[in-house]
Design a protein around this motif. Structure first.
Motif, PDB file in Angstrom:
ATOM      1  N   HIS A  14       0.692  -1.169  -0.003  1.00 12.74           N
ATOM      2  CA  HIS A  14       0.003  -0.002  -0.056  1.00 12.74           C
ATOM      3  C   HIS A  14       0.752   1.256  -0.055  1.00 12.74           C
ATOM      4  O   HIS A  14       0.733   2.248   0.549  1.00 12.74           O
ATOM      5  CB  HIS A  14      -0.994  -0.143   1.258  1.00 12.74           C
ATOM      6  CG  HIS A  14      -1.852  -1.306   1.140  1.00 12.74           C
ATOM      7  ND1 HIS A  14      -2.945  -1.258   0.454  1.00 12.74           N
ATOM      8  CD2 HIS A  14      -1.818  -2.328   2.066  1.00 12.74           C
ATOM      9  CE1 HIS A  14      -3.693  -2.467   0.528  1.00 12.74           C
ATOM     10  NE2 HIS A  14      -2.967  -2.962   1.493  1.00 12.74           N
ATOM     11  N   LEU A  15       2.066   1.116  -0.575  1.00 10.75           N
ATOM     12  CA  LEU A  15       3.005   2.257  -0.714  1.00 10.75           C
ATOM     13  C   LEU A  15       2.180   3.489  -1.180  1.00 10.75           C
ATOM     14  O   LEU A  15       2.265   4.631  -0.868  1.00 10.75           O
ATOM     15  CB  LEU A  15       4.059   2.100  -1.468  1.00 10.75           C
ATOM     16  CG  LEU A  15       5.407   3.002  -1.303  1.00 10.75           C
ATOM     17  CD1 LEU A  15       5.613   3.161   0.243  1.00 10.75           C
ATOM     18  CD2 LEU A  15       6.671   2.421  -2.060  1.00 10.75           C
ATOM     19  N   ASP A  16       1.437   3.365  -2.298  1.00 12.56           N
ATOM     20  CA  ASP A  16       0.750   4.763  -3.169  1.00 12.56           C
ATOM     21  C   ASP A  16      -0.107   5.277  -2.040  1.00 12.56           C
ATOM     22  O   ASP A  16      -0.053   6.497  -2.160  1.00 12.56           O
ATOM     23  CB  ASP A  16      -0.143   4.005  -4.173  1.00 12.56           C
ATOM     24  CG  ASP A  16       0.859   3.822  -5.642  1.00 12.56           C
ATOM     25  OD1 ASP A  16       1.852   4.615  -5.441  1.00 12.56           O
ATOM     26  OD2 ASP A  16       0.369   3.481  -6.548  1.00 12.56           O
ATOM     27  N   GLU A  21      -1.401   9.905   1.379  1.00  8.91           N
ATOM     28  CA  GLU A  21      -1.860  10.398   2.528  1.00  8.91           C
ATOM     29  C   GLU A  21      -0.900  11.208   3.380  1.00  8.91           C
ATOM     30  O   GLU A  21      -1.217  12.109   4.112  1.00  8.91           O
ATOM     31  CB  GLU A  21      -2.242   8.973   3.494  1.00  8.91           C
ATOM     32  CG  GLU A  21      -3.270   8.298   3.017  1.00  8.91           C
ATOM     33  CD  GLU A  21      -3.452   7.000   4.013  1.00  8.91           C
ATOM     34  OE1 GLU A  21      -2.645   6.851   4.857  1.00  8.91           O
ATOM     35  OE2 GLU A  21      -4.698   6.258   3.596  1.00  8.91           O
ATOM     36  N   ARG A  22       0.379  11.057   3.090  1.00 11.70           N
ATOM     37  CA  ARG A  22       1.536  11.964   3.737  1.00 11.70           C
ATOM     38  C   ARG A  22       1.970  13.119   2.899  1.00 11.70           C
ATOM     39  O   ARG A  22       2.797  13.799   3.434  1.00 11.70           O
ATOM     40  CB  ARG A  22       2.427  11.059   4.287  1.00 11.70           C
ATOM     41  CG  ARG A  22       2.075  10.107   5.393  1.00 11.70           C
ATOM     42  CD  ARG A  22       2.817   8.896   5.619  1.00 11.70           C
ATOM     43  NE  ARG A  22       2.390   8.198   6.740  1.00 11.70           N
ATOM     44  CZ  ARG A  22       1.218   7.520   6.879  1.00 11.70           C
ATOM     45  NH1 ARG A  22       0.166   7.495   5.916  1.00 11.70           N
ATOM     46  NH2 ARG A  22       0.829   6.733   7.939  1.00 11.70           N
ATOM     47  N   GLY A  23       1.580  13.291   1.562  1.00 11.14           N
ATOM     48  CA  GLY A  23       1.749  14.218   0.792  1.00 11.14           C
ATOM     49  C   GLY A  23       3.143  14.081   0.193  1.00 11.14           C
ATOM     50  O   GLY A  23       3.770  15.075   0.128  1.00 11.14           O
ATOM     51  N   GLU A  28      11.083  11.594  -2.680  1.00  7.34           N
ATOM     52  CA  GLU A  28      11.439  12.061  -1.321  1.00  7.34           C
ATOM     53  C   GLU A  28      11.388  11.050  -0.477  1.00  7.34           C
ATOM     54  O   GLU A  28      12.513  10.908   0.415  1.00  7.34           O
ATOM     55  CB  GLU A  28      10.234  13.061  -0.895  1.00  7.34           C
ATOM     56  CG  GLU A  28      10.457  13.688   0.582  1.00  7.34           C
ATOM     57  CD  GLU A  28       9.298  14.322   1.061  1.00  7.34           C
ATOM     58  OE1 GLU A  28       9.184  14.718   2.166  1.00  7.34           O
ATOM     59  OE2 GLU A  28       8.264  14.648   0.218  1.00  7.34           O
ATOM     60  N   LEU A  29      10.793   9.940  -0.453  1.00 12.00           N
ATOM     61  CA  LEU A  29      10.601   8.786   0.234  1.00 12.00           C
ATOM     62  C   LEU A  29      11.995   8.073   0.086  1.00 12.00           C
ATOM     63  O   LEU A  29      12.904   7.780   0.920  1.00 12.00           O
ATOM     64  CB  LEU A  29       9.715   7.833   0.059  1.00 12.00           C
ATOM     65  CG  LEU A  29       9.723   6.388   0.765  1.00 12.00           C
ATOM     66  CD1 LEU A  29       9.492   6.879   2.252  1.00 12.00           C
ATOM     67  CD2 LEU A  29       8.559   5.828   0.411  1.00 12.00           C
ATOM     68  N   SER A  30      12.603   8.058  -1.189  1.00  9.61           N
ATOM     69  CA  SER A  30      13.854   7.634  -1.566  1.00  9.61           C
ATOM     70  C   SER A  30      15.020   8.169  -0.763  1.00  9.61           C
ATOM     71  O   SER A  30      15.790   7.465  -0.273  1.00  9.61           O
ATOM     72  CB  SER A  30      13.981   7.613  -2.924  1.00  9.61           C
ATOM     73  OG  SER A  30      15.287   7.048  -3.390  1.00  9.61           O
ATOM     74  N   GLU A  31      15.009   9.284  -0.887  1.00  9.35           N
ATOM     75  CA  GLU A  31      15.957  10.166  -0.011  1.00  9.35           C
ATOM     76  C   GLU A  31      15.889   9.918   1.340  1.00  9.35           C
ATOM     77  O   GLU A  31      17.187   9.821   2.025  1.00  9.35           O
ATOM     78  CB  GLU A  31      15.850  11.839  -0.549  1.00  9.35           C
ATOM     79  CG  GLU A  31      15.901  11.968  -1.841  1.00  9.35           C
ATOM     80  CD  GLU A  31      15.476  13.491  -2.287  1.00  9.35           C
ATOM     81  OE1 GLU A  31      15.006  14.379  -1.501  1.00  9.35           O
ATOM     82  OE2 GLU A  31      16.042  13.935  -3.313  1.00  9.35           O
TER      83      GLU A  31
END
Length: 77
Positions: A14-16, A21-23, A28-31
């Motif tokens: 459920h990554l999408d 939900e967190r904008g 950004e998550l990768s960094e």
């Protein structure tokens, strides 16, 4: 047959939903977690064969979630 069945598992990621939900973007998550965008994309699209506990922990920390928020096993098989 679903995409998960093709991959030999019934785990849904459920990554999408969590990113939305967190904008947060995948970049950004990768960094934040130190995992390449390509590898996160593989996970996001349900094509990953495995995930390291260290990666799962980093994802949960960055997304302020639990593994159960991120992963789900489809029991309707």
């Amino acid at each position: 047959m679903t995409e998960a069945d093709d991959a030999g598992h019934r785990v849904t990621v459920h990554l999408d939903r969590l990113l939305a939900e967190r904008g947060m973007t995948l970049v950004e998550l990768s960094e934040r977690v130190g995992v390449s965008v390509v590898n996160l994309s593989v996970l996001k699209n349900g094509r990953a064969r495995a995930i390291r506990f260290s990666t799962l922990t980093a994802l949960c920390d960055a997304l302020s979630c639990t593994p159960g928020d991120l992963l789900e096993v489809d029991t309707a098989a």
